[in-house]
Scaffold this motif. Structure first.
Motif, mmCIF file in Angstrom:
data_model
loop_
_atom_site.group_PDB
_atom_site.id
_atom_site.type_symbol
_atom_site.label_atom_id
_atom_site.label_comp_id
_atom_site.label_asym_id
_atom_site.label_seq_id
_atom_site.Cartn_x
_atom_site.Cartn_y
_atom_site.Cartn_z
ATOM 1 N N UNK A 93 0.845 -1.209 0.000
ATOM 2 C CA UNK A 93 0.000 0.000 0.000
ATOM 3 C C UNK A 93 0.873 1.249 0.000
ATOM 4 N N UNK A 94 1.892 1.251 0.844
ATOM 5 C CA UNK A 94 2.810 2.389 0.923
ATOM 6 C C UNK A 94 3.520 2.617 -0.411
ATOM 7 N N UNK A 95 3.813 1.539 -1.112
ATOM 8 C CA UNK A 95 4.478 1.627 -2.419
ATOM 9 C C UNK A 95 3.510 2.045 -3.530
ATOM 10 N N UNK A 96 2.212 2.128 -3.213
ATOM 11 C CA UNK A 96 1.237 2.592 -4.199
ATOM 12 C C UNK A 96 0.481 1.497 -4.937
ATOM 13 N N UNK A 97 0.635 0.253 -4.524
ATOM 14 C CA UNK A 97 -0.086 -0.838 -5.164
ATOM 15 C C UNK A 97 -1.525 -0.885 -4.654
ATOM 16 N N UNK A 98 -2.439 -1.301 -5.513
ATOM 17 C CA UNK A 98 -3.846 -1.430 -5.163
ATOM 18 C C UNK A 98 -4.109 -2.866 -4.721
ATOM 19 N N UNK A 99 -4.565 -3.028 -3.483
ATOM 20 C CA UNK A 99 -4.926 -4.352 -2.981
ATOM 21 C C UNK A 99 -6.404 -4.575 -3.226
ATOM 22 N N UNK A 100 -6.760 -5.795 -3.613
ATOM 23 C CA UNK A 100 -8.148 -6.109 -3.906
ATOM 24 C C UNK A 100 -8.959 -6.440 -2.659
ATOM 25 N N UNK A 101 -8.284 -6.629 -1.540
ATOM 26 C CA UNK A 101 -8.991 -6.796 -0.279
ATOM 27 C C UNK A 101 -8.201 -6.089 0.819
ATOM 28 N N UNK A 102 -8.931 -5.490 1.757
ATOM 29 C CA UNK A 102 -8.296 -4.728 2.829
ATOM 30 C C UNK A 102 -7.776 -5.592 3.961
ATOM 31 N N UNK A 103 -8.315 -6.776 4.079
ATOM 32 C CA UNK A 103 -7.885 -7.737 5.095
ATOM 33 C C UNK A 103 -7.608 -9.060 4.401
ATOM 34 N N UNK A 104 -6.667 -9.852 4.909
ATOM 35 C CA UNK A 104 -6.446 -11.183 4.330
ATOM 36 C C UNK A 104 -7.714 -12.023 4.426
ATOM 37 N N UNK A 105 -7.905 -12.896 3.425
ATOM 38 C CA UNK A 105 -9.051 -13.806 3.403
ATOM 39 C C UNK A 105 -8.544 -15.232 3.563
ATOM 40 N N UNK A 106 -9.442 -16.120 3.958
ATOM 41 C CA UNK A 106 -9.104 -17.535 3.987
ATOM 42 C C UNK A 106 -9.068 -18.046 2.561
ATOM 43 N N UNK A 107 -7.963 -18.673 2.191
ATOM 44 C CA UNK A 107 -7.815 -19.239 0.864
ATOM 45 C C UNK A 107 -7.602 -20.733 0.941
ATOM 46 N N UNK A 108 -7.335 -21.322 -0.201
ATOM 47 C CA UNK A 108 -7.092 -22.764 -0.272
ATOM 48 C C UNK A 108 -5.750 -23.116 0.368
ATOM 49 N N UNK A 109 -5.579 -24.370 0.650
ATOM 50 C CA UNK A 109 -4.317 -24.929 1.130
ATOM 51 C C UNK A 109 -3.877 -24.322 2.459
ATOM 52 N N UNK A 110 -4.856 -24.017 3.323
ATOM 53 C CA UNK A 110 -4.578 -23.498 4.666
ATOM 54 C C UNK A 110 -3.801 -22.184 4.643
ATOM 55 N N UNK A 111 -4.175 -21.276 3.743
ATOM 56 C CA UNK A 111 -3.471 -20.013 3.598
ATOM 57 C C UNK A 111 -4.384 -18.821 3.889
ATOM 58 N N UNK A 112 -3.778 -17.754 4.382
ATOM 59 C CA UNK A 112 -4.380 -16.427 4.368
ATOM 60 C C UNK A 112 -3.914 -15.792 3.067
#
Length: 134
Positions: A93-112
Protein backbone atom coordinates in the motif's frame (compact mmCIF):
# COMPACT_ATOMS: atom_id res chain seq x y z
CA UNK A 1 8.21 -11.83 -0.56
CA UNK A 2 9.90 -15.13 0.10
CA UNK A 3 9.36 -17.22 -3.04
CA UNK A 4 6.83 -18.15 -5.68
CA UNK A 5 4.37 -20.30 -3.76
CA UNK A 6 2.34 -21.51 -6.74
CA UNK A 7 0.97 -20.61 -10.16
CA UNK A 8 -2.82 -20.58 -10.44
CA UNK A 9 -4.37 -21.82 -13.68
CA UNK A 10 -8.04 -21.25 -14.53
CA UNK A 11 -9.70 -24.30 -16.09
CA UNK A 12 -13.19 -24.99 -17.34
CA UNK A 13 -13.10 -28.78 -16.85
CA UNK A 14 -11.31 -29.86 -13.69
CA UNK A 15 -11.25 -33.59 -14.49
CA UNK A 16 -9.71 -33.02 -17.93
CA UNK A 17 -7.24 -30.47 -16.55
CA UNK A 18 -6.15 -32.80 -13.75
CA UNK A 19 -5.48 -35.57 -16.27
CA UNK A 20 -3.50 -33.21 -18.52
CA UNK A 21 -1.35 -31.75 -15.75
CA UNK A 22 -0.76 -35.11 -14.04
CA UNK A 23 0.48 -36.47 -17.36
CA UNK A 24 2.58 -33.39 -18.14
CA UNK A 25 4.25 -33.23 -14.71
CA UNK A 26 4.36 -37.00 -14.18
CA UNK A 27 2.81 -36.61 -10.75
CA UNK A 28 -0.60 -36.83 -9.10
CA UNK A 29 -2.96 -34.30 -7.61
CA UNK A 30 -2.11 -34.31 -3.91
CA UNK A 31 -4.97 -32.16 -2.67
CA UNK A 32 -8.39 -30.96 -3.79
CA UNK A 33 -10.48 -28.40 -2.00
CA UNK A 34 -13.51 -26.19 -2.48
CA UNK A 35 -13.27 -22.62 -1.20
CA UNK A 36 -16.91 -21.61 -0.84
CA UNK A 37 -16.27 -17.92 -0.14
CA UNK A 38 -14.38 -17.67 -3.48
CA UNK A 39 -16.78 -20.01 -5.36
CA UNK A 40 -13.87 -22.09 -6.59
CA UNK A 41 -12.79 -25.70 -6.68
CA UNK A 42 -9.03 -26.28 -6.54
CA UNK A 43 -6.58 -29.08 -7.21
CA UNK A 44 -2.88 -28.93 -6.33
CA UNK A 45 0.02 -30.66 -8.04
CA UNK A 46 3.70 -30.50 -7.14
CA UNK A 47 6.74 -31.06 -9.31
CA UNK A 48 9.94 -30.68 -7.32
CA UNK A 49 9.65 -27.45 -5.31
CA UNK A 50 7.02 -26.03 -7.68
CA UNK A 51 3.26 -26.10 -7.19
CA UNK A 52 0.42 -25.64 -9.66
CA UNK A 53 -3.09 -24.79 -8.49
CA UNK A 54 -5.89 -25.63 -10.91
CA UNK A 55 -8.98 -23.44 -10.39
CA UNK A 56 -12.52 -24.08 -11.60
CA UNK A 57 -15.45 -21.82 -10.74
CA UNK A 58 -18.30 -23.46 -8.86
CA UNK A 59 -20.82 -20.80 -9.91
CA UNK A 60 -21.32 -18.94 -13.23
CA UNK A 61 -20.77 -15.61 -11.42
CA UNK A 62 -17.51 -16.68 -9.75
CA UNK A 63 -14.31 -14.77 -10.42
CA UNK A 64 -12.82 -17.80 -12.20
CA UNK A 65 -15.86 -18.35 -14.43
CA UNK A 66 -15.82 -14.65 -15.38
CA UNK A 67 -12.07 -14.82 -16.03
CA UNK A 68 -12.48 -17.80 -18.39
CA UNK A 69 -15.40 -16.14 -20.16
CA UNK A 70 -13.32 -13.00 -20.76
CA UNK A 71 -9.82 -14.41 -21.33
CA UNK A 72 -10.17 -18.16 -21.73
CA UNK A 73 -8.35 -20.82 -19.77
CA UNK A 74 -4.81 -20.14 -18.68
CA UNK A 75 -2.63 -18.55 -16.05
CA UNK A 76 -4.84 -16.72 -13.59
CA UNK A 77 -2.31 -15.60 -10.96
CA UNK A 78 1.14 -15.98 -9.50
CA UNK A 79 1.22 -16.50 -5.74
CA UNK A 80 4.09 -15.44 -3.53
CA UNK A 81 4.69 -16.83 -0.05
CA UNK A 82 5.10 -14.17 2.61
CA UNK A 83 6.09 -14.44 6.25
CA UNK A 84 3.84 -11.65 7.52
CA UNK A 85 0.92 -10.92 5.20
CA UNK A 86 -0.19 -7.87 7.21
CA UNK A 87 3.25 -6.24 6.99
CA UNK A 88 3.53 -7.08 3.28
CA UNK A 89 0.09 -5.63 2.58
CA UNK A 90 1.07 -2.41 4.37
CA UNK A 91 4.37 -2.24 2.49
CA UNK A 92 2.62 -2.65 -0.86
CA UNK A 93 0.00 0.00 0.00
CA UNK A 94 2.81 2.39 0.92
CA UNK A 95 4.48 1.63 -2.42
CA UNK A 96 1.24 2.59 -4.20
CA UNK A 97 -0.09 -0.84 -5.16
CA UNK A 98 -3.85 -1.43 -5.16
CA UNK A 99 -4.93 -4.35 -2.98
CA UNK A 100 -8.15 -6.11 -3.91
CA UNK A 101 -8.99 -6.80 -0.28
CA UNK A 102 -8.30 -4.73 2.83
CA UNK A 103 -7.88 -7.74 5.09
CA UNK A 104 -6.45 -11.18 4.33
CA UNK A 105 -9.05 -13.81 3.40
CA UNK A 106 -9.10 -17.54 3.99
CA UNK A 107 -7.81 -19.24 0.86
CA UNK A 108 -7.09 -22.76 -0.27
CA UNK A 109 -4.32 -24.93 1.13
CA UNK A 110 -4.58 -23.50 4.67
CA UNK A 111 -3.47 -20.01 3.60
CA UNK A 112 -4.38 -16.43 4.37
CA UNK A 113 -4.46 -14.59 1.04
CA UNK A 114 -4.61 -11.11 -0.42
CA UNK A 115 -4.56 -10.09 -4.08
CA UNK A 116 -2.77 -7.19 -5.78
CA UNK A 117 -4.65 -5.60 -8.69
CA UNK A 118 -3.20 -6.61 -12.07
CA UNK A 119 -3.38 -3.02 -13.37
CA UNK A 120 -0.45 -2.22 -11.07
CA UNK A 121 1.63 -5.26 -12.04
CA UNK A 122 1.77 -5.33 -15.84
CA UNK A 123 -1.55 -7.15 -16.13
CA UNK A 124 -0.60 -10.00 -13.76
CA UNK A 125 -2.80 -10.81 -10.76
CA UNK A 126 -0.55 -11.36 -7.74
CA UNK A 127 -1.58 -13.35 -4.69
CA UNK A 128 0.15 -13.00 -1.35
CA UNK A 129 -0.19 -16.08 0.80
CA UNK A 130 0.83 -16.95 4.33
CA UNK A 131 0.41 -20.25 6.15
CA UNK A 132 -2.39 -19.99 8.69
CA UNK A 133 -1.27 -20.82 12.19
CA UNK A 134 -3.94 -22.25 14.46
Amino acid sequence: MDKIEHIGIAVSNMDAAKATWQSLLNTVVYKTETVDNEQVSTAFLQAGPNKIELLQGTHPDSVIAKFIKKKGEGIHHIAFAVTDIYAEMQRLKTEGFTLLNNEPKNGADNKLVCFVHPKDVNGVLIELCQERIF
